[in-house]
Structures are given as structure tokens and as C-alpha cells.
Enzyme design. Sequence first.
Site, short mmCIF file in Angstrom:
data_model
loop_
_atom_site.label_atom_id
_atom_site.label_comp_id
_atom_site.label_asym_id
_atom_site.label_seq_id
_atom_site.Cartn_x
_atom_site.Cartn_y
_atom_site.Cartn_z
N ARG A 48 0.78 -1.23 0.08
CA ARG A 48 -0.07 0.07 -0.15
C ARG A 48 0.83 1.18 -0.06
NH1 ARG A 48 1.91 1.90 3.87
NH2 ARG A 48 0.79 3.78 3.51
N GLY A 49 0.15 2.39 -0.09
CA GLY A 49 0.92 3.58 -0.50
C GLY A 49 1.03 3.86 -1.96
N ALA A 50 0.85 4.90 -2.23
CA ALA A 50 0.87 5.43 -3.84
C ALA A 50 2.11 4.79 -4.81
CB ALA A 50 0.47 6.81 -4.04
N ARG A 89 -6.93 -0.52 -7.28
CA ARG A 89 -7.40 0.56 -6.40
C ARG A 89 -7.61 1.89 -7.27
NH1 ARG A 89 -4.44 1.38 -0.90
NH2 ARG A 89 -6.50 2.19 -0.25
N GLN A 194 -2.25 2.63 9.49
CA GLN A 194 -1.38 2.74 9.00
C GLN A 194 -0.42 3.56 9.78
OE1 GLN A 194 -4.14 2.81 7.58
NE2 GLN A 194 -4.17 2.43 5.26
N ASP A 235 -2.11 10.85 -2.60
CA ASP A 235 -2.39 9.68 -3.60
C ASP A 235 -2.69 10.02 -5.02
OD1 ASP A 235 -3.22 8.44 -0.96
OD2 ASP A 235 -2.68 6.83 -2.10
N ASN A 245 -5.55 12.57 -0.27
CA ASN A 245 -4.76 11.39 0.63
C ASN A 245 -5.58 10.96 1.81
OD1 ASN A 245 -1.84 10.73 1.53
ND2 ASN A 245 -2.33 11.92 3.34
N LYS A 246 -4.79 10.07 2.57
CA LYS A 246 -5.52 9.38 3.46
C LYS A 246 -6.71 10.08 4.16
CE LYS A 246 -5.35 5.72 4.01
NZ LYS A 246 -6.36 4.76 3.45
O1 MRU Z 1 -4.68 3.26 1.87
P1 MRU Z 1 -3.15 3.43 1.75
O2 MRU Z 1 -2.63 2.94 3.03
O3 MRU Z 1 -2.57 2.90 0.70
O4 MRU Z 1 -3.08 4.96 1.91
C1 MRU Z 1 -1.69 5.63 1.75
C2 MRU Z 1 -1.92 7.30 1.76
O5 MRU Z 1 -2.73 7.93 1.82
C3 MRU Z 1 -0.33 7.71 1.63
O6 MRU Z 1 -0.32 8.92 2.38
C4 MRU Z 1 -0.36 7.98 0.35
O7 MRU Z 1 -0.23 6.84 -0.47
C5 MRU Z 1 1.41 8.49 0.19
S1 MRU Z 1 2.38 6.96 0.40
C6 MRU Z 1 3.94 7.86 0.23
#
Ligand code: MRU
Length: 343
Positions: A48-50, A89, A194, A235, A245-246
Site C-alpha cells: 500500500r501507499g501510492a 485501487r 497505518q 495519492d 490523501n488518507k
Molecule cells: O490506503 P493506503 O494506506 O494505501 O493510503 C496511503 C496514503 O494515503 C499515503 O499517504 C499516500 O499513498 C502517500 S504514500 C507515500
Amino acid sequence: MSQELRAVDWTGTGLTLIDQTRLPHRTETVDVRDVDTLVDAIQRLVVRGAPAIGAAGAYGVALALIQGEREGWSEARVREAVARIREARPTAVNLMVCVDRVMTRFTEGLDAVLEEAAAVQREDVDANRAMGGYGADWLLKKAGEDRPLRILTHCNTGALATAGWGTALGVIRELHARGRLEVVYADETRPLLQGSRLTAWELVQEGIPHYVQADAAAAGTVLRGEVDAAIVGADRIAANGDTANKVGTVGVALACAYAGIPFLVAAPTTTVDLSTPTGDGIHIELRGEDEVLEWAGVRTAPAESRGHNPAFDVTPGRLVTGLVTERGVLEVSAGELPGDRLR
Ligand code: MRU
């Protein structure tokens, strides 16, 4: 965590992912040899994470080619499998950008695809390192002249969320390396934690002093003057600076604007989507209701309740003080819109 520990690693025949659903108590890896397993891993947030899902998607093209060869697929079937990875996703644009980039080498065969995927991974680490320097310089100039900084962050943006080092957490690591960081407030990040599971784990590996706090504590911490700046990842960033973002990020940004402290977004330019003019056009992933109706697999809400579970929110660009990319820091709320400056 050492920089060498990779959330996404190509072994020569397949992908190895650190299972981010198991951390911090178990450090396990998942070997991915087929497209269904990769799509499932992306959707369950094993990876996970963009930027990390972008790297996984890039290598996913190679996986589809290898599986297609093994199982006698037609080219159309391989392309269909790649499309499923690309759509696993919907919010992080990095997944689509990285898959599309690698697909430009598709007709050249597996070696070319792997070469491009490795370049995606390498360039992400380089971008993160550059962002760390630019972000730390900017923060020290604007907010840290007289004492070490107290920084708030939301979700996980470290080595686990990227090809290595981290975006917002990379800036935090750089401040720590320069001896200019006092403490990090890590929002726990509901509903999947997270922040408390992953960011806190990475901060422990780095020996960085930190507090984990409930997301609901963040605004109060900012308004009480307990932090000097907030920095988060992204993201997808629309051309006008609106930033997905999250979920919970926009509340942090509103609190920072009210308190008059910097709210920074750190993301590689692969996260900027100039084809999306504003945040209204960003597809926000809605996840399963159980993630908010249950706690650790046990139902906590009444049986009759419905759950509302957007994985992300959109922070208006005018609340973003600065956007840190591998090219430098754009002061978004001062009128340096990403769309104008990154074309
Ligand atoms: O649902 P996730 O855990 O993939 O969400 C991640 C985030 O929102 C991060 O802040 C974003 O992807 C940047 S990661 C460098």
C-alpha cells in the site's frame, strides 16, 4: 529500517512483498507469482501507499507476461490481466502511471518490461531522497531557525509506502539525520492504523522520538501549539493543487490553516495528475463497511448500523502551504499551482 529493506522486491522470477497487514508484530513476506495474488495484495493493503503500489504495478506487467507464457495465454488475455492490476485501487494515480509507463515497452518483451519496472523503482527512491533534502531545507528556513522541529504526520509515507526512503516520512528522516527534529506526532490513521502500526514501526527502526495519537487528537495538538508543521503524502494531486490523501488529512490541513502553521504535501511528480483539473474529479475509493463497523474482526457497531468508509479525502489546494517534489518546493497557497509549474 535500513533503506535496503524493500516493501516491493523483484526476485528474478516474481515479486516479494512485505506483508503490511502483519506489521508491526510480525515481519512476513508474501511471494507473488500470479496476477490474482497481486490484485488481492493491492486491494487488501498487503502492499500500500501510492508509490509502492505503483512499483508493484510496474512489476505486475512482468508477472502477467510470465504467467501468460506459463499458462499459454493470448496477448489479449495478458493485456486484460494488466488492466486488472491497473484498476486494483482507483485513487492513487501512481498505479496507473507506472503500469502505463511499463506498458510502453510491452511489445519489446520481458527483459524490456523488467528494465522499465526497475527504472520506476530506482527513480522513486531517487525522488524521495531529493524530496527529503528540499523539504527539510524549506521547513528549517520557515519554521526551524531557533530550535528542533515538532512535526505532525498522517498515515504512512515511509519506505513501506514507496520504493524506498519515503516521501513525507523521508523529509522527517532527513530532519532527524540533520539533528533538527524534536519529535513526531504520528496520527494512528483510522480505520486500518497505518500510522500506529507502520509509521510508528518505521520511526522505531530509525530511533526517532514520537507519539502515536488518535486522529481525533490532531486538530487539538495543532491548535495548542504543540507542532511546528504538518507534512503528509498524497495519492493524487489535481492540476490546481487539490490533494487526495488518507482520510483525515483534510482535518489536519484545516487545523494548520487556522493555527497559521505550514501544511506540506510531499509527493513525487508521478502523483501529480495534470489531466484532472480539480479534486472534484478524483475517484475516492470506498472500502468495505466492516473496516469501520468492526474492531480486529469483532463487530463493535450495532448490527443495524451501516458503515461509511472512504479511504481518502481531498484537501483543497489553497490549504496546502507547499508541495515538495523531487524538483523542489512549490508554494501552492501562495499561487504556485502544480499545474502551472509542473507542465
Ligand atoms: O490506503 P493506503 O494506506 O494505501 O493510503 C496511503 C496514503 O494515503 C499515503 O499517504 C499516500 O499513498 C502517500 S504514500 C507515500
